[in-house]
Design an enzyme around this catalytic site. Structure first.
Site, PDB file in Angstrom:
ATOM      1  N   HIS A  66       0.825  -1.203   0.000  1.00 19.18           N
ATOM      2  CA  HIS A  66       0.000   0.000   0.000  1.00 19.18           C
ATOM      3  C   HIS A  66       0.867   1.263   0.000  1.00 19.18           C
ATOM      4  O   HIS A  66       0.640   2.199  -0.780  1.00 19.18           O
ATOM      5  CB  HIS A  66      -0.914  -0.039   1.234  1.00 19.18           C
ATOM      6  CG  HIS A  66      -1.930   1.044   1.277  1.00 19.18           C
ATOM      7  ND1 HIS A  66      -2.697   1.282   2.396  1.00 19.18           N
ATOM      8  CD2 HIS A  66      -2.304   1.973   0.379  1.00 19.18           C
ATOM      9  CE1 HIS A  66      -3.503   2.302   2.160  1.00 19.18           C
ATOM     10  NE2 HIS A  66      -3.286   2.743   0.945  1.00 19.18           N
ATOM     11  N   GLU A  69       2.447   1.677  -3.330  1.00 18.78           N
ATOM     12  CA  GLU A  69       1.493   2.222  -4.314  1.00 18.78           C
ATOM     13  C   GLU A  69       1.466   3.751  -4.244  1.00 18.78           C
ATOM     14  O   GLU A  69       1.432   4.435  -5.267  1.00 18.78           O
ATOM     15  CB  GLU A  69       0.112   1.636  -4.051  1.00 18.78           C
ATOM     16  CG  GLU A  69      -1.010   2.256  -4.872  1.00 18.78           C
ATOM     17  CD  GLU A  69      -2.222   2.600  -4.035  1.00 18.78           C
ATOM     18  OE1 GLU A  69      -2.670   3.762  -4.071  1.00 18.78           O
ATOM     19  OE2 GLU A  69      -2.721   1.703  -3.326  1.00 18.78           O
ATOM     20  N   HIS A  70       1.497   4.306  -3.037  1.00 16.21           N
ATOM     21  CA  HIS A  70       1.511   5.765  -2.868  1.00 16.21           C
ATOM     22  C   HIS A  70       2.843   6.363  -3.320  1.00 16.21           C
ATOM     23  O   HIS A  70       2.883   7.363  -4.036  1.00 16.21           O
ATOM     24  CB  HIS A  70       1.292   6.121  -1.396  1.00 16.21           C
ATOM     25  CG  HIS A  70      -0.132   6.072  -0.952  1.00 16.21           C
ATOM     26  ND1 HIS A  70      -0.791   7.161  -0.448  1.00 16.21           N
ATOM     27  CD2 HIS A  70      -1.026   5.053  -0.923  1.00 16.21           C
ATOM     28  CE1 HIS A  70      -2.033   6.828  -0.129  1.00 16.21           C
ATOM     29  NE2 HIS A  70      -2.194   5.533  -0.394  1.00 16.21           N
ATOM     30  N   GLU A 167      -4.505   7.068   6.956  1.00 16.58           N
ATOM     31  CA  GLU A 167      -5.557   6.450   6.149  1.00 16.58           C
ATOM     32  C   GLU A 167      -6.012   5.144   6.785  1.00 16.58           C
ATOM     33  O   GLU A 167      -7.215   4.874   6.904  1.00 16.58           O
ATOM     34  CB  GLU A 167      -5.049   6.181   4.733  1.00 16.58           C
ATOM     35  CG  GLU A 167      -6.063   5.460   3.860  1.00 16.58           C
ATOM     36  CD  GLU A 167      -5.489   4.964   2.549  1.00 16.58           C
ATOM     37  OE1 GLU A 167      -6.204   4.217   1.848  1.00 16.58           O
ATOM     38  OE2 GLU A 167      -4.336   5.292   2.216  1.00 16.58           O
TER      39      GLU A 167
END
Length: 973
Positions: A66, A69-70, A167
């Site tokens: 994750h 991905e950012h 998040e």
């Protein structure tokens, strides 16, 4: 139709197949050197879609996939700017741009109708994915970092910061997310699904920068990638770009990334975990029973499992859902009921929420006993046939109202592609449906599936998730203690390094990149005119509007009724009436029989309202009640009869049914808070601006959620509460029957004449509109400063300013202003520096509300101050024409975003119904394109002032004292 199989020499053609039901040719290729797969869906659709997917297999819950991905999107070899992804959103006419992290893959998709724009985005995406810079400062911004509460003061408290860190704090505030993670943890004890691919907040700080780099090197390689494309750009053209920009620089990777199958249990497992709650209620546990099934790439097994899940759970007449909905053991069926078929191995789960913890064993027994009963007694053949009908209808429907249609098809095949399955077979359901029709003729088929997949399957997990009002405090204290220990062990040099990194990151976030190295489209690339849609209107007692559109064998039908004048009680219950109307009995049929009839006839049957303020006055609205459905063309008469019968003869006497539905509605609304917190905060902040905005809060905001809870409690306590609601429903129903009506239909042009001849007589006995009615809200204009407190680890902040609305000349500038403030100030201040997952501003021209917002935000008062600072920045700084053009492009892109063929027709109908003529919309569009920086500053100076300001936040109960001191009115559910 593009159906040739031309390809670039660097690729090998494998096969292709035309799929009639989808009207696309699916072509499969393989890159000769690296082994990268390319699936191209050739279509005459000009909305081209690209996706590159990578199999990403974490071995812990640190969130590496994750965070990667950012971070991948924070600058690359050819585009070494700090934030090319968000910059390209502003320099593009894209119809979709995003990136996703799933349990076992990461994907980077985009779509555009503009060929130049598509080429620009392809350049940036390819370079970002395969040649990312992965700067360590970007990792600390997007992932996690240590920072002092006062960044330059080593004596202040140490804190964790990071976009993904915050998040996931927000994501894991959702009880449904906690339940899902608990289930997969125990269902998959030894592979990647055991872990939280998004990252557990307590584990994310364990991820090192070196771990990130190592994961990138092994996973972000063409040998581990699948390219998927859709549209009218030929595969050969796309492959030339892939080869030149990426693939020519790689060799085949020796090692393969793979996911082993889970180790199987020899007997069922039962576990209990907790979720954070403000209070411990006796009946607030979730109990879910889950089975691990076969591999999703075995298509015969996948479709058997899909059919079984549909037969058991599709609607209220389905035998397992029927038992769950009517059970007194819980409030409602679990939100996780159904089949999960996107992982390598499928899982089926079902259960209840709102259960007393000590009765979890009874829930498990109820489910097992029900399955055994179905095996013994079988399933009605009509119900099985109806589920195959639903499968066929969903196969034929051309979507595109949420995600682009091409992206929907790509995502349907992505998991299969990632796990080396047969993508063409996955997308071509007609042969599978034909096989299933043969199999289900055997009455023992469905019972045998239940026996083999579920009852004889020992790999079964029962999870009980119970409320814990001490959990959040323990979690916060553990984090604080961890930080205290880290700080105690820091040397002076290490403290200084933390300060220096904070300063370096702040400087990096403030730097002005040379954006000219990024490709762009300009206003010259914007389509000159809005599309016009052909429509034919038939006058009569029931006027009909028919839109000829390419709907692939489906017909869409809506009965549109002018909303009558409603009293306060009727107004309060209008949304409940809408949501329940198609869930109740009709005439002689009870709700179970009606649910079966719906499944046999149509694919989706519901009611809603369409309400908008007039262009002249935000306090005055036009409103319509809409009963809508869709079906295969062959079922248009049966669908029309169902729609008419429901409107004429709906029953308001099924007390237990309504109690079940109200309980389910309450559960859904409560679960929505952490995922929709920013929308709820914005709705609350704007609630004092007009009568309609106040009603939106009462219906759909936090006030509406509180009302849903209270209504459920009242109905549980006394059936008289149901009878009172039925009395209100009866009044609403009578008023609607006597109101003006019209019919909207969307289908392919060759069906129009016959369809109109067949359908018109069906509605002949609908009552005519008899009275002049005026639907209205009482005018509202007051200031709001409200804080809603709930169980959340993050905040959602909003400010709403009362402005002008409708056709006022300043509306265009206010519309552009939202994107201008987000691009130039709010994104950097709230997301990059503040650590929130998102933040920005937008304008609602119907309400006359300019709204700031933040999403999954660790800060509160600082974010509210940043909203104000953005206005000061606008008024005090000088700004470039390029920044203005980017904001204008963003507005135009959202205005021009295509929908499905049916969705575009329906949208055209309703904008006209609400008085927004094509001429008005063309003028509004021209005004958007002509907005100046001076106009932006003028509207900010005029409207974004203290006397027009309203504030609302959704926050944690731990913030009560702080918010009370700031003068907020405190509200709780």
């Amino acid at each position: 139709m593009v159906d040739h199989n031309g390809h670039h020499p660097a690729f090998t053609f494998i096969r292709s197949e035309f799929i009639d039901a989808l009207n696309v040719t699916v072509q499969e290729f393989e890159h000769t050197v690296t082994g990268a797969k390319h699936f191209h869906m050739a279509s005459d659709n000009d909305e081209n879609v690209f996706l590159v997917g990578l199999k990403t297999v974490p071995t812990d819950s640190c969130g590496v996939a994750h965070i990667l991905e950012h971070t991948v999107l924070c600058g690359s070899e050819r585009f070494p700017v700090r934030d090319p992804f968000f910059m390209m959103i502003r320099r593009s006419l894209n119809t979709f741009m995003n990136a996703f992290t799933s349990s076992d893959w990461t994907a980077y998709p985009f779509a555009s109708k503009n060929k130049k724009d598509f080429s620009n985005l392809l350049d940036v995406y390819l370079d970002a994915v395969f040649f990312s810079r992965l700067d360590e400062l970007d990792f600390s911004q997007e992932g996690h970092r240590l920072e002092f509460a006062e960044p330059t003061n080593a004596d202040s408290d140490l804190t964790f910061k990071g976009v993904v860190f915050n998040e996931m704090k927000g994501a894991m505030s959702s009880t449904t997310s906690v339940l899902w993670q608990a289930l997969t943890k125990y269902l998959c004890p030894n592979n990647t699904y055991h872990f939280n691919s998004g990252g557990e907040p307590s584990d994310i700080p364990d991820l090192s920068y070196q771990d990130l780099l190592a994961f990138y090197r092994t996973h972000y390689h063409p040998s581990n990638a699948v390219f998927m494309t859709f549209g009218d750009i030929p595969a050969q053209t796309l492959q030339a770009e892939f080869e030149t920009k990426v693939l020519s620089r790689f060799e085949r990777l020796d090692t393969q990334v793979s996911v082993p199958n889970a180790k199987r249990y020899f007997s069922p497992v039962r576990v209990e975990e907790g979720y954070a709650a403000d209070e411990v209620k006796a009946d607030a546990s979730h109990v879910v029973v889950a089975w691990l099934l076969g591999e999703s790439t075995d298509l015969s097994k996948q479709f058997e499992a899909q059919l079984l899940s549909s037969v058991l759970l599709d609607n209220s007449a389905s035998p397992l859902r029927r038992v769950l909905e009517s059970s007194k053991l819980g409030r409602a069926p679990s939100p996780l009921c159904g089949l999960e078929d996107s992982n390598k191995e499928m899982s089926f789960m079902c259960g209840l929420e709102g259960v007393e913890r000590e009765r979890s064993g009874e829930v498990e027994a109820l489910i097992i006993n029900t399955l055994e009963d179905i095996v013994a007694n079988g399933v009605p053949q009509d119900m099985v046939d109806a589920m195959l009908h639903q499968l066929e209808l969903s196969q034929r429907e051309i979507g595109g109202d949420g995600y682009p249609y091409g992206l929907q098809l790509i995502l349907a095949g992505l998991s299969t592609a990632v796990h080396s399955g047969d993508v063409i077979a996955q997308l071509d359901l007609d042969p599978v449906i034909a096989q299933m029709r043969e199999k289900v003729l055997d009455k023992a088929y469905i019972p045998s599936l239940i026996q083999s997949l579920l009852l004889d399957n020992a790999h079964r997990v029962t999870v009980t998730l119970s409320p814990d009002d001490k959990l959040e405090g323990r979690r916060n204290e553990a984090e604080a203690e961890r930080l205290r220990q880290i700080k105690a062990a820091l040397s002076d040099v290490e403290k200084q390094q933390i300060i220096e990194r904070s300063e370096a990151l702040k400087a990096r976030q403030a730097q002005v990149d040379d954006m000219s190295i990024l490709p762009k489209v300009g206003l010259e690339d914007v389509p000159a005119k809005l599309p016009e849609y052909e429509k034919h209107q038939q006058a009569g007692d029931l006027p009909v509007t028919f839109y000829p559109q390419g709907t692939n064998g489906l017909v869409y039908q809506q009965l549109v009724i002018t909303l009558p004048e409603l009293d306060e009680e009727e107004m309060r219950h209008l949304p409940l009436f809408s949501s329940l109307l198609t869930e109740l009995g009709v005439g002689e049929l009870d709700y179970l029989a009606v649910q079966e009839r719906q499944a046999q006839v149509c694919g989706g049957f519901g009611a809603s309202t369409s309400i908008r303020a007039t262009l002249q006055d935000r306090q005055t609205v036009n409103g319509y009640f809409v009963l809508n459905s869709k079906a295969l063309v062959s079922n248009v008469v049966a669908m029309s009869e169902l729609l008419k019968d429901t409107m004429l003869n709906v029953r308001f006497d099924e007390i237990s049914r309504v109690k079940e539905l109200v309980a389910q509605r309450r559960a859904r609304r409560e679960q929505s808070i952490t995922g929709q917190g920013h929308s709820l905060a914005m709705t609350a902040a704007a609630s004092g601006i007009s009568g309609y905005s106040a009603q939106q809060e009462a219906w759909g905001g936090m006030t509406g959620i509180r009302a849903a809870i209270a209504l459920d409690d009242a109905m549980k306590a006394d059936d008289a509460a149901v009878s009172q609601v039925f009395a209100v429903f009866t009044r609403i129903h009578a008023k609607l029957l006597s109101a003006d009506k019209q019919l909207l239909m969307v289908a392919e042009p060759q069906h129009e004449v016959q369809m109109m001849a067949d359908v018109t007589p069906v509605f002949a006995d609908l009552p005519k509109g008899q009275v002049e009615q005026t639907f209205a809200f009482s005018p509202v204009e007051r200031n709001v400063k409200t804080a809603w407190l709930t169980a959340t680890q993050v905040n959602f902040c909003s400010k709403a300013f009362r402005t002008v609305s409708g056709d006022h000349p300043d509306v265009a500038a206010l519309t552009v202003l939202g994107g201008f403030l987000r691009n130039g100030f709010l994104h950097r201040a709230i997301r990059e520096q503040g650590g929130a997952y998102g933040g920005g501003a937008s304008f609602d021209g119907s309400l006359g509300a300019f709204r700031f917002y933040s999403y999954r935000d660790p800060r509160l008062t600082e974010t509210l101050a940043d909203f104000d600072a953005s206005i000061e920045w606008l008024l005090s700084e000088s700004h470039t024409d390029e920044a203005l053009e980017e904001a204008v492009l963003g507005v135009i892109g959202s205005m021009d975003k295509p929908g499905s063929p049916a969705g575009e027709a329906q949208s055209d109908f309703y904008v006209a119904l609400h008085g927004r003529s094509l001429a008005y919309r063309e003028k509004y569009r021209a005004n958007i394109l002509a907005v100046t920086i001076e106009q932006l500053q003028h509207v900010a100076r005029t409207y974004l002032v203290k006397e027009n300001e309203n504030v609302a936040v959704v926050s944690s109960t731990a913030k009560r004292t702080e918010l009370e001191a700031l003068g907020f009115n405190i509200e709780t559910l």
